[in-house]
Enzyme design. Structure first.
Site: not given
Lengths: 661, 661
Positions: A139, A421
């Site tokens: 990320t 997730e």
């Protein structure tokens, strides 16, 4: 033992221990779990100060100390099975993520899956021995779920046979990876691979980030903690800015995709290989939803039988607050949900293991359905649990706001599951994509198998209104299979509604993409209904496996409550589709009230069956012995603000103020 | 300025400043608010370290420092109007309660309302000059909302003309009062008055708890902080255990009830006098709901136009996330709710002032309705806002979990409103009690006035199914007054349903009390529908006052969205009552989508109109200039964990670990 809670336990109609074994997946599993728990709980090396009384830095420090101790102990006891490691870790850091989570849960597994044997030699054993501590840096500040948008680059330089890793913008700074801020000395960095002037998309690179001896950041590396969050205080979620950092070509994980020394890129054989991992992680998250609900409902229900308040009859004794219908209506559906999601988690885990076997034999046929289902169920269960935790917390009145109740912590540690997730709305739309594809296939005359088979034309005809009218009068709200059936029909209706919305948009000359976006509300509703059906169905299926009559009976009550409460909360869908009529809705309300009364005597036994050790629960309200108030007082007196009788601010500000006024 | 957010502002169809004035209650109010804000924001005495980077004790210390400074400044500027003090305080402690809140908000007002003139002399001026710092100690560990259950005793001893205050049990320890733990040297203690062997119920007593000079707890007093909570870190919510503490008879607040020196008790003239205060506090809480929503939607909407993610068209540029229908569907209903609740808060505030005038003239006639309504609206708005804040937070993806977003803090500081000043479920049941009484009166032929007049028989007949069928086909979903009408009919239906449930229980030979408890689910639903109707109605009424066409137009869009979204979320009620049919529900879904598109260009302007200063918002995501990422990075680097490059835990635990493995 508080006499109220003792009395509750005596009212139970079933054998709690037997139900615990069902929830754990067998007597042996219960036994082993308790063994591991007592290893940790009796180990003085894991004693801790209540994190609520510590500063962020002290919390991190304490967590690192315990994690280091944990690694030693796992070696000492020879615990290597991933599920047992997980169980051990959950006792060491009860309900809290820790700085090593990504090392154990992402860094090592990624090496196992994607490293070549040469890379295994170079990285795996040092990582296993905690010389290398790693994290997984995917990320970025500007991009999360949409992986193609990640901006970090890895540009191959054939002259030196190195990759140059770079963060070209502020938004490309890696952001959020756990353990990145202070703990790790290596990171698996996901970056866009550039070679010979072409971009080949996202690949994984092992990047050393801190000196192996001094632990100082290496040249070109800017790394640190991203600052305080809603929960996750023990974890150093971090940032990583790479300024033209060079790593050897051999640090690209090359088990599948490869880069030759001359810069030639070799594609990986299949993209589906990573699906399995995602399914596994999402099935774990469903299990987390169940556990968070089990904890929250244990706390709220135990407290609700100890707490007396107000009066039902004027002048009468103050009743236990669990005797109020409104309190039952808040908590028993959460209890039912905790059971439902436990069984869904078990199912997904079994499915994962079965399908992993299939995949190893080259059979990918069931993977797309499971992948789509796991996305939706991850979103469905985490959203539902997220709200339900807060229902439990608020059902405890003021004391639910005290950190001593543990409920605030359960919430803040759990809520990120809605986002990580795979962000939940995106997950729901992934499931919807599968549903729309299945719907079109069924319409085109293809015969669907598996869970979506209800979309087959023959099944589907059943939801035509005229047939439905006949059906709804025949509905038996006392029959669980009848309820499963109408959940299925609701899902079919909403899938069709979403498909028709897309068709309508297309007829208005919208592009496929705009039609999809303009139907997104309907698509999420369809996925939600699909998942809800699956959960009700799996709960019903589970009942088929239960022999013991007393346990079957109480679980059936829970399953019916789960199903009817869901219908009541979504009654518009059922009424609009003609699956129920108004008078049946009234019956359902009455029936829900009856089920609440039926569950009342077993409420404490049903949460006892989750068998959550007091030290794992860590809640003064949820104590097994029910001695709430004494322990709340004792806890408060240990609060750091009470370490002195008079806070220094009195002498600094309050006393001097008088002379100024 | 970020170009995306600049572009959004250029798209607005209305004059933002004019709307700000409407929200503030007039141009003069906006001006004065901004004056007060700049007094605080330009005062170096109020500069602070970000509380997220401080320990609990440091946060408390900083808050006391600023509160002390605030008192000095209020004197200096001569600010004495309660609303202006509130405004000033909100700038000094933006979004955070502070240790003086109960001194200013409860201790001083209670003296004003309930002290005799002799007591005013003795206590008020010293309290005004901060020699006496007081709190209001009502809640005990074992009892909150149910006041009759409070256990603290005040027993009169005529021999010495003293009261003996005592905490007879652990559960009777005073628990939660703000400022009690460390700050206050006096407390107004609510205790059961015993004299001549009789209990006369709850009365208020002024109890010195700390030495006026040393600030140490006085003999017989055990006082301290109750420990960390979900939010409220600046406040020393405290406990107080009284061990036969003697206070003079004259410390009982005796403006109404009295105790003669010989122990003769004299009753107060009326209990209704305290209703006014409750109405006032609850109307303030409705305003808090609106402010929390205004802040949350400002942050989430501004961030959603700056954040680009994923793709609607393959290969196309990444759209602003606010262009996703699902994102609009999350945020625009919250925006509409923020406006709705602002207007409800304004209405309640006006009502309160009007009725206070009536009360002063001896006219109590409207008080019961307003009292009942304020209970329900407090619960309705705080529950709705509570969920909506989390919707906003989660709509910001991962960054919504960072404390830098301010969203976690908005949630934890707001959520207690669901519990304090009357637990929400209890509040809903209070409103229900008024609705049931009104329903019975209407049935008995009495003519109801005010908001419940829809329960009058003549109105009521309209909801008979056969008439409804005709009505629902005539419904115009584009007409706001038509929507107000069906909300009214839904409320009438659910009130009737609850009344019938009670009747049915009574027919089954249940006692009144059991019948009530067994209908509690229905009663809460009825109150909820009643409040929902009132909110929609007040929003529609407000539109009648707006002249400017462009503003009227955008507010009408918001009002319609608020109403239709509420119908969609509660569609079961409307369908079951026959107020809508299935095809109308489909139209509503389509209409909601159209309204979302209609609002899209004005979204940023609509949150700009709340006019929340960046320093009050304190959110890197919600910045007016939209420069999110740079400031997030800058914020993170100031995190205490980054004060050293290498955390000491590396040397303490991680490095030594290697040699042990």
């Amino acid at each position: 033992m508080n006499p109220d809670i003792l009395n509750e336990r005596q009212k139970a109609t079933f054998d709690v221990e037997k139900l615990t074994n069902i929830l754990n997946g067998g007597l042996e599993k219960t036994k082993r779990r308790r063994e591991i728990e007592s290893m940790v709980l009796n180990d003085p090396g894991f004693e801790e100060e209540d994190p609520n009384f510590l500063s962020r830095s002290e919390r991190y420090d304490q967590a690192v100390r315990k994690s280091a101790q944990m690694i030693l102990k796992l070696r000492e006891y020879g615990i290597a099975d991933p599920e047992e490691i997980y169980c051990y870790k959950s006792c060491v850091h009860p309900g809290r993520p820790d700085p090593f989570d990504l090392h154990l849960g992402m860094f090592l597994p990624t090496l196992l899956n994607q490293a070549t044997s040469e890379q295994m030699d170079r990285f795996f054993m040092p990582a296993w021995n905690l010389e290398i501590i790693g994290t997984y840096a995917q990320t970025e500040m500007g991009h999360g779920t949409h992986l193609r948008g990640l901006e970090t680059t890895a540009t191959y330089d054939p002259a030196t046979q190195e990759f140059i890793l770079n963060s070209p913008t502020v938004s490309s700074i890696k952001w959020w990876p756990g353990g990145l801020g202070k703990t790790s000395n290596h990171a698996i960095v996901l970056a866009q691979l550039y070679t010979r002037g072409n971009c080949h998309g996202l690949h994984a690179f092992i990047v050393p980030i801190r000196d192996m001896d001094t632990h100082k950041p290496l040249p070109g590396i800017v790394v640190g903690d991203i600052g305080p969050k809603f929960g996750f205080n023990e974890v150093d979620n971090g940032f990583l800015k790479l300024d033209h950092v060079r790593i050897p070509r051999e640090n690209m994980l090359m088990k599948y995709a490869k880069l030759d020394p001359d810069g030639t890129y070799v594609k990986p054989p299949s993209a589906k290989l990573t699906y399995g991992t995602m399914v596994f992680i999402r099935s774990m998250i469903v299990g987390e939803s169940a556990r968070a609900l089990a904890k929250s409902s244990t706390i709220a229900i135990r407290y609700s039988v100890v707490r007396h308040q107000s009066e039902i009859r004027p002048g009468g004794p103050e009743p236990q607050i669990l005797d109020y219908q409104t309190q039952q209506y808040k908590l028993f559906p959460v209890l039912a949900m905790a059971y439902a999601f436990t069984f869904v988690g078990q199912y997904m885990n079994q499915m994962y293991h079965r399908i992993t076997g299939d995949i190893n034999q080259g059979d990918f046929s069931e993977l797309p359905e499971l992948h789509a289902l796991s996305a939706g169920l991850k979103a469905f269960t985490t959203w539902a649990a997220n709200s339900a935790i807060e229902v439990c917390r608020m059902s405890c009145g003021g004391h639910g706001y005290s950190r001593s109740s543990a409920l605030p912590d359960i919430y803040v540690e759990f809520t990120p599951t809605c986002t990580y997730e795979g962000e939940n709305t995106v997950m729901m739309l992934q499931t919807a994509r599968y549903l729309m594809k299945s719907y079109r296939q069924a319409r085109a005359g293809q015969r669907l198998h598996g869970i979506v088979s209800y979309l087959n034309e023959s099944e589907h005809q059943r939801i035509q209104p005229q047939l439905v009218a006949a059906r709804s009068t025949g509905l038996d709200i006392n029959d669980l299979s009848s309820l499963v059936e109408i959940y299925k029909l609701r899902a079919a209706t909403l899938v069709e509604l979403a498909a028709k919305s897309i068709q309508k948009e297309l007829q208005h000359k919208k592009s496929q993409e705009d039609a999809w976006n303009n139907s997104a509300i309907d698509l999420v509703r369809a996925s939600d209904a699909h998942c809800h059906y699956v959960v009700v169905k799996l709960f019903a299926d589970k009942l088929g496996e239960i022999d013991a009559a007393t346990i079957h009976s109480v679980l059936l009550t829970l399953a019916r409550l789960y199903a009817l409460h869901g219908i009541s909360n979504n009654s518009g869908d059922f009424l609009q589709a003609g699956l129920l009529n108004g008078s049946q809705m009234l019956q359902i309300t009455t029936c829900i009230k009856e089920l609440l009364s039926e569950l009342r005597p077993n409420a404490v036994a049903l949460v006892d069956a989750f068998d959550i050790h007091d030290r794992m629960l860590n809640s003064v309200l949820g104590r097994y012995d029910g001695n709430v108030y004494e322990h709340m007082f004792e806890w408060a007196r240990r609060s750091p603000l009470n370490s002195t009788e008079v806070h220094e601010s009195y002498h600094k500000y309050l006393k001097p103020l008088r002379s100024k006024l």
